[in-house]
Write a protein that holds these residues in place. Structure first.
Motif, PDB file in Angstrom:
ATOM      1  N   PRO A 129      37.397  56.835  60.732  1.00  0.00           N
ATOM      2  CA  PRO A 129      38.645  57.433  61.231  1.00  0.00           C
ATOM      3  C   PRO A 129      39.811  56.467  61.062  1.00  0.00           C
ATOM      4  O   PRO A 129      39.686  55.272  61.325  1.00  0.00           O
ATOM      5  CB  PRO A 129      38.351  57.672  62.721  1.00  0.00           C
ATOM      6  CG  PRO A 129      36.852  57.558  62.863  1.00  0.00           C
ATOM      7  CD  PRO A 129      36.430  56.581  61.810  1.00  0.00           C
ATOM      8  N   LEU A 130      40.946  57.001  60.620  1.00  0.00           N
ATOM      9  CA  LEU A 130      42.120  56.175  60.363  1.00  0.00           C
ATOM     10  C   LEU A 130      43.304  56.634  61.211  1.00  0.00           C
ATOM     11  O   LEU A 130      43.471  57.830  61.491  1.00  0.00           O
ATOM     12  CB  LEU A 130      42.526  56.256  58.887  1.00  0.00           C
ATOM     13  CG  LEU A 130      41.497  55.820  57.838  1.00  0.00           C
ATOM     14  CD1 LEU A 130      42.086  56.001  56.439  1.00  0.00           C
ATOM     15  CD2 LEU A 130      41.058  54.387  58.065  1.00  0.00           C
ATOM     16  N   ASP A 131      44.129  55.690  61.602  1.00  0.00           N
ATOM     17  CA  ASP A 131      45.420  56.016  62.208  1.00  0.00           C
ATOM     18  C   ASP A 131      46.369  56.497  61.115  1.00  0.00           C
ATOM     19  O   ASP A 131      46.258  56.097  59.948  1.00  0.00           O
ATOM     20  CB  ASP A 131      46.025  54.782  62.881  1.00  0.00           C
ATOM     21  CG  ASP A 131      45.295  54.398  64.160  1.00  0.00           C
ATOM     22  OD1 ASP A 131      44.985  55.293  64.956  1.00  0.00           O
ATOM     23  OD2 ASP A 131      45.037  53.194  64.342  1.00  0.00           O
ATOM     24  N   TYR A 132      47.308  57.341  61.510  1.00  0.00           N
ATOM     25  CA  TYR A 132      48.357  57.732  60.567  1.00  0.00           C
ATOM     26  C   TYR A 132      49.228  56.519  60.218  1.00  0.00           C
ATOM     27  O   TYR A 132      49.410  55.595  61.014  1.00  0.00           O
ATOM     28  CB  TYR A 132      49.241  58.824  61.160  1.00  0.00           C
ATOM     29  CG  TYR A 132      48.614  60.198  61.221  1.00  0.00           C
ATOM     30  CD1 TYR A 132      48.327  60.901  60.062  1.00  0.00           C
ATOM     31  CD2 TYR A 132      48.331  60.807  62.442  1.00  0.00           C
ATOM     32  CE1 TYR A 132      47.773  62.170  60.107  1.00  0.00           C
ATOM     33  CE2 TYR A 132      47.779  62.083  62.504  1.00  0.00           C
ATOM     34  CZ  TYR A 132      47.497  62.754  61.331  1.00  0.00           C
ATOM     35  OH  TYR A 132      46.942  64.015  61.387  1.00  0.00           O
ATOM     36  N   LYS A 133      49.756  56.541  59.003  1.00  0.00           N
ATOM     37  CA  LYS A 133      50.758  55.575  58.536  1.00  0.00           C
ATOM     38  C   LYS A 133      50.259  54.132  58.550  1.00  0.00           C
ATOM     39  O   LYS A 133      51.031  53.207  58.802  1.00  0.00           O
ATOM     40  CB  LYS A 133      52.049  55.702  59.357  1.00  0.00           C
ATOM     41  CG  LYS A 133      52.758  57.026  59.162  1.00  0.00           C
ATOM     42  CD  LYS A 133      54.108  57.045  59.861  1.00  0.00           C
ATOM     43  CE  LYS A 133      54.865  58.336  59.586  1.00  0.00           C
ATOM     44  NZ  LYS A 133      56.176  58.377  60.241  1.00  0.00           N
ATOM     45  N   THR A 134      48.967  53.942  58.299  1.00  0.00           N
ATOM     46  CA  THR A 134      48.436  52.590  58.157  1.00  0.00           C
ATOM     47  C   THR A 134      47.729  52.480  56.809  1.00  0.00           C
ATOM     48  O   THR A 134      47.069  53.420  56.369  1.00  0.00           O
ATOM     49  CB  THR A 134      47.441  52.248  59.275  1.00  0.00           C
ATOM     50  OG1 THR A 134      46.349  53.179  59.251  1.00  0.00           O
ATOM     51  CG2 THR A 134      48.110  52.295  60.634  1.00  0.00           C
ATOM     52  N   TRP A 135      47.876  51.347  56.161  1.00  0.00           N
ATOM     53  CA  TRP A 135      47.230  51.124  54.873  1.00  0.00           C
ATOM     54  C   TRP A 135      45.818  50.590  55.088  1.00  0.00           C
ATOM     55  O   TRP A 135      45.606  49.697  55.904  1.00  0.00           O
ATOM     56  CB  TRP A 135      48.009  50.136  54.024  1.00  0.00           C
ATOM     57  CG  TRP A 135      49.298  50.684  53.469  1.00  0.00           C
ATOM     58  CD1 TRP A 135      50.559  50.394  53.889  1.00  0.00           C
ATOM     59  CD2 TRP A 135      49.432  51.623  52.395  1.00  0.00           C
ATOM     60  NE1 TRP A 135      51.484  51.098  53.144  1.00  0.00           N
ATOM     61  CE2 TRP A 135      50.822  51.851  52.218  1.00  0.00           C
ATOM     62  CE3 TRP A 135      48.528  52.282  51.572  1.00  0.00           C
ATOM     63  CZ2 TRP A 135      51.321  52.707  51.251  1.00  0.00           C
ATOM     64  CZ3 TRP A 135      49.017  53.136  50.594  1.00  0.00           C
ATOM     65  CH2 TRP A 135      50.395  53.355  50.439  1.00  0.00           C
TER      66      TRP A 135
END
Length: 480
Positions: A129-135
């Motif tokens: 799972p990833l946070d929005y707006k993170t590379w």
């Protein structure tokens, strides 16, 4: 050199699956969706062929834009084919995805609890799972560097468009470019501005290459106030003769948006008459029964409520004021199959109006089919479409033949007459309209040099292609 292969959403709007080759030996997959209706992969598979029909040897990772079945439905088959790489998605999508895959397995593969658990455990072990707006760096086996970034797409909760930033020291950049890196954007499904619950998508700063959906590339949508007014007017007309209003809707996204809008209509029209029973008793908006007949939809709605921090500001204000836009008192949720059958039977003989929201959105399966079999032949009833109906689905057939003499639709090899009134409100599509798609490109500071149009019927893609070329004469627009 960078290249893209399209394994779905080429001959229509379903089966989304795209492969970005960052060099000759390594690729990243974007979505792995199910084909629906008459649509195919374009490589000879029909809509019932779920097996992965392309080479996976280069695929290092999968990125999921959102959890609709036409974007994730073949994921179990991808795992079964031996894919062991990371599966990236947004954090809200990570909460919703296991529910979608569990249901897909039960409906299309097996009800064996051990097999389902094994698949879900495998999924959980690979899910990132990833946070929005993170590379996030995608692990590869050579010096080519690939980062992925998810940005809100406004389609359903958790939906994202995907930015890949590729830097391979010259290896991956298309010929003739001098950029230090190359940004490739996959739109996934973009939402319309001002959709209920969700912030509107914002364009990326740059996209050197863009894979863009085109579902509504040939038309625009009504604005939010107009479509809500049309929804209310359609329901008032439909409920005036004490019939049942059937609304086919996908369990995730559309159902929650409809609940949100219905709560607002009821809140704004308290104590106003909307219908009357056959015995002449007047009914107000707050008296109307709203039935959600989908165990999956109720589970999704619970997750939607738990993820309220991802809602837009308007929705948060309603909650702060004491309203409950996804769990108000007029709503009855039906879970078990026996109650579902009892409800269908009751509505055939009921004397007071009701609104039923049930899956599937294209009438190609699910509990809505039993309602249609029982109620479509009664002229007191109404069928209200609020989403796209793909070619080859019963929903498309109903739209096509409902106003023809002796119009009918086929379910399970039998004809069912269409006597109910049929309406469509296209403004409630969760997809961006034509102008929204053009604005997604227009608002980029660095425009794409090449655009691939996918996820649309031929006419929609060709019309959108012409408009993009008119507004962006330096851009190459291809229709795979």
């Amino acid at each position: 050199m960078l290249s893209i292969k399209h394994h779905g959403a080429v001959q229509g709007v379903t089966g989304s699956c795209h492969e970005l080759f960052v060099d000759s030996d390594q690729s990243v997959l974007v979505d792995c969706g199910l084909f629906q209706g008459a649509e195919t992969s374009g490589s000879g598979a029909d809509s019932n062929s779920l097996e992965i029909d392309f080479d996976l040897s280069a695929v290092q990772a999968l990125v999921i834009t959102h959890v609709h079945i036409d974007h994730v439905g073949r994921l179990p088959y991808l795992l079964a084919a031996g894919f062991t790489g990371p599966i990236y998605c947004s954090k809200p999508s990570a909460a919703l995805l296991p529910l979608v895959i569990e249901d897909a397995l039960k409906v299309g593969v097996t009800r064996n609890a051990n097999i389902i658990k094994a698949c879900l455990d495998r999924l959980a072990s690979q899910l990132v799972p990833l946070d929005y707006k993170t590379w996030t760096v995608v692990p590869l086996n050579n010096n080519t560097k690939v980062q992925v970034r998810l940005c809100r797409a406004g389609h359903i909760l958790g939906s994202a468009y995907v930015i890949f930033r590729v830097d391979g020291g010259g290896l991956c950049r298309p010929k003739g470019t001098t950029n230090k890196y190359w940004d490739v954007v996959f739109s996934g499904d973009l939402g319309a501005p001002y959709s209920p619950l969700l912030p509107a998508p914002q364009s990326p700063y740059r996209a050197d290459q863009l894979v863009l959906e085109s579902t509504y590339g040939d038309r625009n949508h009504e604005n939010r106030a107009t479509r809500r007014k049309h929804l209310q007017q359609s329901l008032e007309h439909a409920l005036s003769d004490s019939g049942t209003v059937l609304i086919p809707a996908f369990s995730i996204g559309r159902t929650q948006e409809l609940l949100y809008e219905l709560e607002h209509i009821i809140h704004q029209n308290k104590h106003k008459a909307v219908s009357q029973t056959r015995s002449g008793v007047s009914l107000n908006w707050e008296d109307i029964d709203i039935i959600i007949d989908s165990p999956l939809a109720s589970r999704f709605t619970e997750v939607y409520r738990s993820l309220a921090n991802y809602w837009d500001d308007e929705a948060k204000r309603r909650v702060s004021s004491g309203r409950h836009p996804l769990s108000f008192e007029q709503v009855t949720t039906i879970d078990d199959h026996a109650t579902h059958l009892q409800t269908v039977s009751y509505l055939q003989h009921q004397t007071r109006p009701a609104i039923v929201i049930a899956a599937s959105g294209m009438c190609a399966g699910g509990r809505i089919v039993n309602y249609l079999k029982a109620l479509l032949g009664d002229e007191r009833n109404d069928l209200l479409f609020v989403g796209y109906q793909a070619a080859g689905t019963p929903g498309r057939d109903i739209l096509k033949y409902h106003d023809k003499p002796n119009g009918y639709v086929m379910f399970d090899g039998e004809r069912y007459a269409i006597n109910a009134k049929v309406q469509q409100i296209s403004g409630y599509s969760a997809h961006a309209g034509q102008r929204d798609l053009l604005n997604f490109i227009k608002r980029m500071r660095v425009k794409p040099q090449k655009i691939h149009l996918v996820h649309g019927d031929d006419n929609a893609k060709q019309i959108l292609k012409g408009l993009i070329e008119m507004e962006n004469p330096e851009c190459e627009v291809v229709v795979p």
